[in-house]
Structures are given as C-alpha cells and as structure tokens.
Design a protein around this motif. Structure first.
Motif, PDB file in Angstrom:
ATOM      1  N   ASP A 198       0.853  -1.195   0.000  1.00 55.95           N
ATOM      2  CA  ASP A 198       0.000   0.000   0.000  1.00 55.95           C
ATOM      3  C   ASP A 198       0.885   1.240   0.000  1.00 55.95           C
ATOM      4  OD1 ASP A 198      -2.397  -1.372   0.057  1.00 55.95           O
ATOM      5  OD2 ASP A 198      -2.886  -0.868   2.140  1.00 55.95           O
ATOM      6  N   THR A 199       0.359   2.332  -0.524  1.00 55.90           N
ATOM      7  CA  THR A 199       1.072   3.605  -0.494  1.00 55.90           C
ATOM      8  C   THR A 199       0.511   4.455   0.639  1.00 55.90           C
ATOM      9  OG1 THR A 199       1.465   3.540  -2.875  1.00 55.90           O
ATOM     10  CG2 THR A 199       1.662   5.675  -1.802  1.00 55.90           C
ATOM     11  N   LEU A 200       1.409   4.944   1.480  1.00 55.85           N
ATOM     12  CA  LEU A 200       1.033   5.801   2.596  1.00 55.85           C
ATOM     13  C   LEU A 200       1.583   7.200   2.387  1.00 55.85           C
ATOM     14  CD1 LEU A 200       1.805   3.465   5.650  1.00 55.85           C
ATOM     15  CD2 LEU A 200      -0.313   3.664   4.349  1.00 55.85           C
ATOM     16  N   LEU A 201       0.876   8.176   2.910  1.00 53.47           N
ATOM     17  CA  LEU A 201       1.350   9.560   2.948  1.00 53.47           C
ATOM     18  C   LEU A 201       1.665   9.891   4.391  1.00 53.47           C
ATOM     19  CD1 LEU A 201      -1.387  11.263   0.750  1.00 53.47           C
ATOM     20  CD2 LEU A 201       0.961  10.787   0.089  1.00 53.47           C
ATOM     21  N   VAL A 202       2.712  10.662   4.620  1.00 55.89           N
ATOM     22  CA  VAL A 202       3.059  11.109   5.963  1.00 55.89           C
ATOM     23  C   VAL A 202       3.367  12.604   5.909  1.00 55.89           C
ATOM     24  CG1 VAL A 202       5.508  10.467   5.726  1.00 55.89           C
ATOM     25  CG2 VAL A 202       4.500  10.680   8.005  1.00 55.89           C
ATOM     26  N   TRP A 203       2.843  13.358   6.888  1.00 52.75           N
ATOM     27  CA  TRP A 203       3.156  14.773   7.014  1.00 52.75           C
ATOM     28  C   TRP A 203       3.103  15.125   8.493  1.00 52.75           C
ATOM     29  CZ3 TRP A 203      -1.429  12.943   5.170  1.00 52.75           C
ATOM     30  CH2 TRP A 203      -2.600  13.353   5.801  1.00 52.75           C
ATOM     31  N   GLN A 204       3.587  16.320   8.825  1.00 53.98           N
ATOM     32  CA  GLN A 204       3.619  16.721  10.222  1.00 53.98           C
ATOM     33  C   GLN A 204       3.150  18.160  10.388  1.00 53.98           C
ATOM     34  OE1 GLN A 204       7.602  16.363  11.780  1.00 53.98           O
ATOM     35  NE2 GLN A 204       8.508  17.511  10.114  1.00 53.98           N
ATOM     36  N   GLU A 205       2.694  18.450  11.590  1.00 58.02           N
ATOM     37  CA  GLU A 205       2.261  19.793  11.969  1.00 58.02           C
ATOM     38  C   GLU A 205       3.007  20.159  13.240  1.00 58.02           C
ATOM     39  OE1 GLU A 205      -1.661  21.882  13.896  1.00 58.02           O
ATOM     40  OE2 GLU A 205      -1.962  20.194  12.551  1.00 58.02           O
ATOM     41  N   LEU A 206       3.442  21.402  13.301  1.00 53.97           N
ATOM     42  CA  LEU A 206       4.151  21.877  14.484  1.00 53.97           C
ATOM     43  C   LEU A 206       3.461  23.137  14.975  1.00 53.97           C
ATOM     44  CD1 LEU A 206       6.569  21.147  16.242  1.00 53.97           C
ATOM     45  CD2 LEU A 206       7.966  22.625  14.818  1.00 53.97           C
ATOM     46  N   GLN A 207       3.041  23.118  16.218  1.00 55.56           N
ATOM     47  CA  GLN A 207       2.371  24.261  16.840  1.00 55.56           C
ATOM     48  C   GLN A 207       3.404  25.031  17.636  1.00 55.56           C
ATOM     49  OE1 GLN A 207      -1.079  24.759  16.502  1.00 55.56           O
ATOM     50  NE2 GLN A 207      -0.804  26.735  17.476  1.00 55.56           N
ATOM     51  N   GLU A 208       3.627  26.284  17.271  1.00 55.63           N
ATOM     52  CA  GLU A 208       4.558  27.139  18.009  1.00 55.63           C
ATOM     53  C   GLU A 208       3.789  28.376  18.435  1.00 55.63           C
ATOM     54  OE1 GLU A 208       8.107  27.933  15.803  1.00 55.63           O
ATOM     55  OE2 GLU A 208       8.654  25.833  15.687  1.00 55.63           O
ATOM     56  N   GLY A 209       3.396  28.401  19.702  1.00 57.30           N
ATOM     57  CA  GLY A 209       2.582  29.517  20.183  1.00 57.30           C
ATOM     58  C   GLY A 209       1.232  29.482  19.498  1.00 57.30           C
ATOM     59  N   SER A 210       0.850  30.584  18.883  1.00 55.88           N
ATOM     60  CA  SER A 210      -0.433  30.631  18.177  1.00 55.88           C
ATOM     61  C   SER A 210      -0.278  30.278  16.696  1.00 55.88           C
ATOM     62  CB  SER A 210      -1.054  32.018  18.319  1.00 55.88           C
ATOM     63  OG  SER A 210      -0.200  32.983  17.733  1.00 55.88           O
ATOM     64  N   ASP A 211       0.946  30.040  16.245  1.00 58.25           N
ATOM     65  CA  ASP A 211       1.201  29.708  14.837  1.00 58.25           C
ATOM     66  C   ASP A 211       1.344  28.201  14.652  1.00 58.25           C
ATOM     67  OD1 ASP A 211       1.271  32.395  14.147  1.00 58.25           O
ATOM     68  OD2 ASP A 211       3.438  32.551  14.472  1.00 58.25           O
ATOM     69  N   ALA A 212       0.730  27.684  13.598  1.00 55.37           N
ATOM     70  CA  ALA A 212       0.869  26.265  13.248  1.00 55.37           C
ATOM     71  C   ALA A 212       1.463  26.174  11.852  1.00 55.37           C
ATOM     72  CB  ALA A 212      -0.478  25.563  13.294  1.00 55.37           C
ATOM     73  N   GLN A 213       2.393  25.268  11.676  1.00 55.26           N
ATOM     74  CA  GLN A 213       2.993  25.015  10.366  1.00 55.26           C
ATOM     75  C   GLN A 213       2.681  23.588   9.963  1.00 55.26           C
ATOM     76  OE1 GLN A 213       7.161  25.775   9.786  1.00 55.26           O
ATOM     77  NE2 GLN A 213       7.189  27.329  11.377  1.00 55.26           N
ATOM     78  N   ASP A 214       2.279  23.391   8.720  1.00 55.86           N
ATOM     79  CA  ASP A 214       2.072  22.058   8.158  1.00 55.86           C
ATOM     80  C   ASP A 214       3.151  21.806   7.120  1.00 55.86           C
ATOM     81  OD1 ASP A 214      -0.214  21.516   9.595  1.00 55.86           O
ATOM     82  OD2 ASP A 214      -1.564  22.253   8.056  1.00 55.86           O
ATOM     83  N   SER A 215       3.671  20.591   7.106  1.00 58.96           N
ATOM     84  CA  SER A 215       4.660  20.224   6.092  1.00 58.96           C
ATOM     85  C   SER A 215       3.945  19.696   4.852  1.00 58.96           C
ATOM     86  CB  SER A 215       5.604  19.147   6.633  1.00 58.96           C
ATOM     87  OG  SER A 215       4.938  17.898   6.710  1.00 58.96           O
ATOM     88  N   GLU A 216       4.692  19.541   3.803  1.00 63.89           N
ATOM     89  CA  GLU A 216       4.197  18.828   2.627  1.00 63.89           C
ATOM     90  C   GLU A 216       4.098  17.352   2.987  1.00 63.89           C
ATOM     91  OE1 GLU A 216       3.404  20.101  -0.479  1.00 63.89           O
ATOM     92  OE2 GLU A 216       3.668  22.073   0.442  1.00 63.89           O
ATOM     93  N   ALA A 217       3.316  16.612   2.225  1.00 65.57           N
ATOM     94  CA  ALA A 217       3.211  15.169   2.447  1.00 65.57           C
ATOM     95  C   ALA A 217       4.306  14.443   1.674  1.00 65.57           C
ATOM     96  CB  ALA A 217       1.841  14.669   2.004  1.00 65.57           C
ATOM     97  N   GLN A 218       4.713  13.316   2.197  1.00 61.15           N
ATOM     98  CA  GLN A 218       5.707  12.472   1.550  1.00 61.15           C
ATOM     99  C   GLN A 218       5.125  11.062   1.430  1.00 61.15           C
ATOM    100  OE1 GLN A 218       9.884  13.300   1.644  1.00 61.15           O
ATOM    101  NE2 GLN A 218      10.044  11.798   3.257  1.00 61.15           N
ATOM    102  N   ARG A 219       5.351  10.401   0.294  1.00 63.37           N
ATOM    103  CA  ARG A 219       4.821   9.048   0.051  1.00 63.37           C
ATOM    104  C   ARG A 219       5.876   7.991   0.346  1.00 63.37           C
ATOM    105  NH1 ARG A 219       1.799  11.811  -3.632  1.00 63.37           N
ATOM    106  NH2 ARG A 219      -0.307  11.008  -3.955  1.00 63.37           N
TER     107      ARG A 219
END
Length: 132
Positions: A94-115
């Motif tokens: 199966d193909t999976l996607l993985v990405w991450q989110e980082l919460q720093e204070g009131s700001d959140a950053q999302d990464s691109e997904a990787q397969r």
C-alpha cells in the motif's frame, strides 16, 4: 575634524547594524519539512494492521494516511524525542502519505506530504523486495 569623522563612522556603523538586524527579522522562515518516511515497518499482531515508525520534528503531530483505504491516523510526539509510532490499517505494498504539523505559540505550520510504500523494513533496510 577627527572627532567629526569618528562620529560619522560610529553613526554609519550603528545604521548598518540596525539595518542588518531589521533584515534578519524580516527574513522568511524556512518551511517545515515533512517527516522522514518510516524506517521501521512490520505487521502488527492485529490482523490487517502495520506498525510504522520514523523520525519527525520533536514535538510534532504526525499524520499517516493510507491512499487505498482512505483512512489515516494521527500521533503526537508527546515525549518530544523526534519519533513517531503508529498502527495503521494497511496491506503489503500500500502507499502511505506522511506529514507533520508543528504548533509554536499561536502559529501552526504544516509540512508537505511524503509518500512511501508499506514493506517490511528495519533501520538497516528492506527485509524483502516484495513491492515493485
């Protein structure tokens, strides 16, 4: 004259320093990179599930999504060690996607997904080449 010259040099140095400091504050931040594809994958004791582990940004929330089943799991790196561990419904290849989110204070950053592909793997590499 020498005191004027010294004063002008001090002013120029102070101006250059403040401009450099201001430019550093205005420089864009680097985007959050995706977590690394899993370095450890093995079938779970539960039928039709796999245990997936890999590296992430310490403290990140990692999401893993199976493209075939259209289901995913979310795992917080609560201990801040920079590792994610999930159990997800999947089959070999199966193909999976993985990405991450980082919460720093009131700001959140999302990464691109990787397969990546589900295949039995240890930190030393793929156990068998069952997937194309």
């Amino acid at each position: 004259m020498p005191t004027r010259r010294r004063a002008a040099l001090r002013f120029a140095f102070a101006l250059a320093t403040s401009l450099l400091a201001g430019a550093a504050c205005l420089s864009p931040t680097l985007p959050l990179p995706p977590p690394e594809p899993a370095d450890t994958m093995r079938p779970s004791d539960a039928e039709g599930k796999w245990l997936i582990s890999g590296n992430c940004t310490p403290g990140a929330r990692v999401s893993v999504f199976n493209e075939r089943t259209q289901r995913g799991v979310i795992e917080d790196d609560v201990d801040g060690n920079g590792r994610y561990h999930v159990e997800i419904e999947a089959e070999l290849c199966d193909t999976l996607l993985v990405w991450q989110e980082l919460q720093e204070g009131s700001d959140a950053q999302d990464s691109e997904a990787q397969r990546f592909v589900v295949e039995e793997r240890t930190p030393l590499g793929v156990v068998n080449d069952a997937c194309p």
